[in-house]
Design an enzyme around this catalytic site. Structure first.
Site, PDB file in Angstrom:
ATOM      1  N   SER A  59      40.096  92.828  30.870  1.00  0.00           N
ATOM      2  CA  SER A  59      38.522  93.104  31.177  1.00  0.00           C
ATOM      3  C   SER A  59      37.764  91.887  31.176  1.00  0.00           C
ATOM      4  O   SER A  59      37.992  90.929  31.942  1.00  0.00           O
ATOM      5  CB  SER A  59      38.158  94.186  30.325  1.00  0.00           C
ATOM      6  OG  SER A  59      38.284  94.057  29.136  1.00  0.00           O
ATOM      7  N   SER A  60      37.093  92.046  30.627  1.00  0.00           N
ATOM      8  CA  SER A  60      35.748  90.500  30.668  1.00  0.00           C
ATOM      9  C   SER A  60      36.583  89.303  30.095  1.00  0.00           C
ATOM     10  O   SER A  60      35.867  88.350  30.196  1.00  0.00           O
ATOM     11  CB  SER A  60      34.395  90.857  30.098  1.00  0.00           C
ATOM     12  OG  SER A  60      33.967  91.961  30.959  1.00  0.00           O
ATOM     13  N   LEU A  61      37.678  89.402  29.206  1.00  0.00           N
ATOM     14  CA  LEU A  61      38.249  88.254  29.005  1.00  0.00           C
ATOM     15  C   LEU A  61      38.637  87.560  30.343  1.00  0.00           C
ATOM     16  O   LEU A  61      39.027  86.055  30.215  1.00  0.00           O
ATOM     17  CB  LEU A  61      39.373  88.211  27.970  1.00  0.00           C
ATOM     18  CG  LEU A  61      39.096  88.382  26.638  1.00  0.00           C
ATOM     19  CD1 LEU A  61      38.002  89.282  26.038  1.00  0.00           C
ATOM     20  CD2 LEU A  61      40.293  88.726  25.908  1.00  0.00           C
ATOM     21  N   LYS A  63      36.566  86.522  32.715  1.00  0.00           N
ATOM     22  CA  LYS A  63      35.387  85.649  32.982  1.00  0.00           C
ATOM     23  C   LYS A  63      35.515  84.122  32.505  1.00  0.00           C
ATOM     24  O   LYS A  63      35.225  83.331  33.350  1.00  0.00           O
ATOM     25  CB  LYS A  63      34.100  86.393  32.257  1.00  0.00           C
ATOM     26  CG  LYS A  63      33.716  87.786  33.065  1.00  0.00           C
ATOM     27  CD  LYS A  63      32.495  88.077  32.520  1.00  0.00           C
ATOM     28  CE  LYS A  63      31.772  89.184  33.328  1.00  0.00           C
ATOM     29  NZ  LYS A  63      32.642  90.506  33.171  1.00  0.00           N
ATOM     30  N   TYR A 160      24.100  91.514  33.040  1.00  0.00           N
ATOM     31  CA  TYR A 160      25.425  91.434  33.263  1.00  0.00           C
ATOM     32  C   TYR A 160      25.930  92.117  34.210  1.00  0.00           C
ATOM     33  O   TYR A 160      25.974  93.435  34.131  1.00  0.00           O
ATOM     34  CB  TYR A 160      25.939  91.934  31.841  1.00  0.00           C
ATOM     35  CG  TYR A 160      27.390  91.794  31.521  1.00  0.00           C
ATOM     36  CD1 TYR A 160      27.907  90.393  31.518  1.00  0.00           C
ATOM     37  CD2 TYR A 160      28.318  92.758  31.150  1.00  0.00           C
ATOM     38  CE1 TYR A 160      29.248  90.082  31.151  1.00  0.00           C
ATOM     39  CE2 TYR A 160      29.558  92.440  30.716  1.00  0.00           C
ATOM     40  CZ  TYR A 160      30.122  91.126  30.924  1.00  0.00           C
ATOM     41  OH  TYR A 160      31.234  90.665  30.614  1.00  0.00           O
TER      42      TYR A 160
END
Length: 372
Positions: A59-61, A63, A160
């Site tokens: 997921s947002s890791l 980014k 976000y």
């Protein structure tokens, strides 16, 4: 209790209380490995134990991996931090509600101050028909983001949204391929992050995904929606990681392991490998000073994650300048430059692992003073 005892206790308490199914936690201090351990189960239904090399949906890791790729492209002379997005995507020209067409910069995409909308890119008819937004195609997906009205003038606020998806699309174009080609060239390849990518290298190590339920973690279905703490819902699409044709979302589409991600954190903390030390230092500094706060009171934003500005206001037992972020499948990480700390906590349970008590338990375990 020492650090290892505190972290073991935090993980096992969350598992015993039925808040998470399993986790992997790794801590390095000044480059030295001081803690790494798996806990619980990677797959509850098949009683498969969690292992240190388990692969998770990031997921947002995803980014900070993409942000590091963008910074490496800047160092390579292919991109400018304060350049206009239209220099690289001429067709990407979102407008404000009044029809004005402001300039959005690469820095504003990195800091989530671009004003890009969080609204769905699907039409109502497509949503009703169950169209898979990840199969619209790379160019079409970004074009639809650009067609949505901006929420505010770039730089004037923080939200976000899909900014890192746009950056990922730019990175892919700059290397003449897709986003994975760019991150492999600039980040995952040089760092030996062999588990990290937009498909799963070894499905036998993939952790089963769970979501918060009324009676504890529930195994996710192909599409799984739960209420979240922000007054709306979070929808998971766990099957996407098996679809090689899906849009390679820079905001949340990759998979990887805890040891892989720690390699990234240490590279960002120290500089000198994938990024020059001065670039890494800049990237870990406050990039939203024009705002009273970015993410929430006490927090600003750097180029990788939330930047702790006022620890007392944020209610966080860490020093000013600590940087952290997470991922809705159940993960959290932080870098404390002053203390030389890099920490990653990955779980297979969202949102407890990413935004629940477990996140705070790990943070407090790291910063607690040892018992006499």
């Amino acid at each position: 209790m020492n650090l290892a005892e505190r972290l073991d206790a935090a993980a096992m308490r969350a598992i015993d209380e039925g808040r998470i199914v399993g986790s992997v936690i790794i801590v390095r201090r000044h480059g030295e490995l001081v803690y790494e351990a798996p806990h619980g189960l990677a797959d509850r239904e098949n009683r498969r134990p969690m292992t240190l090399d388990a692969i998770f949906r990031l997921s947002s890791l995803t980014k900070p991996i993409v942000a590091a790729t963008i910074l490496a492209l800047i160092e390579d002379g292919k991109l400018g931090l304060d350049a206009a997005v239209t220099d690289y995507l001429p067709e990407f020209r979102p407008r404000l509600a009044d029809g004005a067409q402001p300039t959005i910069t690469i820095r504003q995409l990195l800091t989530h101050t671009s004003g890009l909308s969080t609204a769905s890119i699907l039409t109502p008819a497509e949503a009703t028909a169950g169209v898979n937004r990840w199969r619209l195609g790379d160019d079409a997906s970004i074009a639809r983001v650009g067609a949505l009205p901006l929420l505010f003038a770039p730089g004037a606020g923080w939200t976000y949204g899909p900014s890192i998806d746009v950056l990922g699309h730019i990175a892919g174009r700059l290397v003449g391929g897709r986003l994975e080609d760019a991150i492999r060239h600039y980040v995952t390849g040089p760092l030996g992050m062999t588990d990290t990518g937009f498909t799963v290298r070894d499905p036998s190590r993939l952790a089963a995904p769970y979501a918060d339920g009324a009676n504890g973690p529930e195994l996710m279905g192909p599409v799984h929606t739960i209420p979240n703490p922000w007054g709306s819902t979070t929808t998971y699409d766990p099957e996407r990681i098996f679809d090689a044709a899906a849009f390679q979302s820079g905001g949340g589409g990759a998979a990887g392991s805890g040891p892989d991600f720690m390699r990234l954190l240490e590279a960002l903390r120290t500089g000198g490998s994938i990024l020059e030390p001065e670039t890494a230092k800049l990237a870990l500094s406050n990039q939203t000073p024009q705002l009273p706060h970015a993410v929430s009171p006490g927090w600003q934003f750097c180029l990788f994650g939330a930047w702790l500005d006022h620890p007392a206001t944020a209610g966080v037992p860490a020093p000013r300048g600590m940087v952290r972020w997470g991922g809705i499948y159940g993960h959290n990480w932080f870098i404390d430059p002053a203390a030389g700390l890099s920490v990653v906590s990955m779980s297979n349970t969202g949102l407890e692992g990413s935004d629940g008590r477990f996140r705070d338990d790990i943070l407090h375990a790291v910063y607690a003073h040892p018992s006499p």
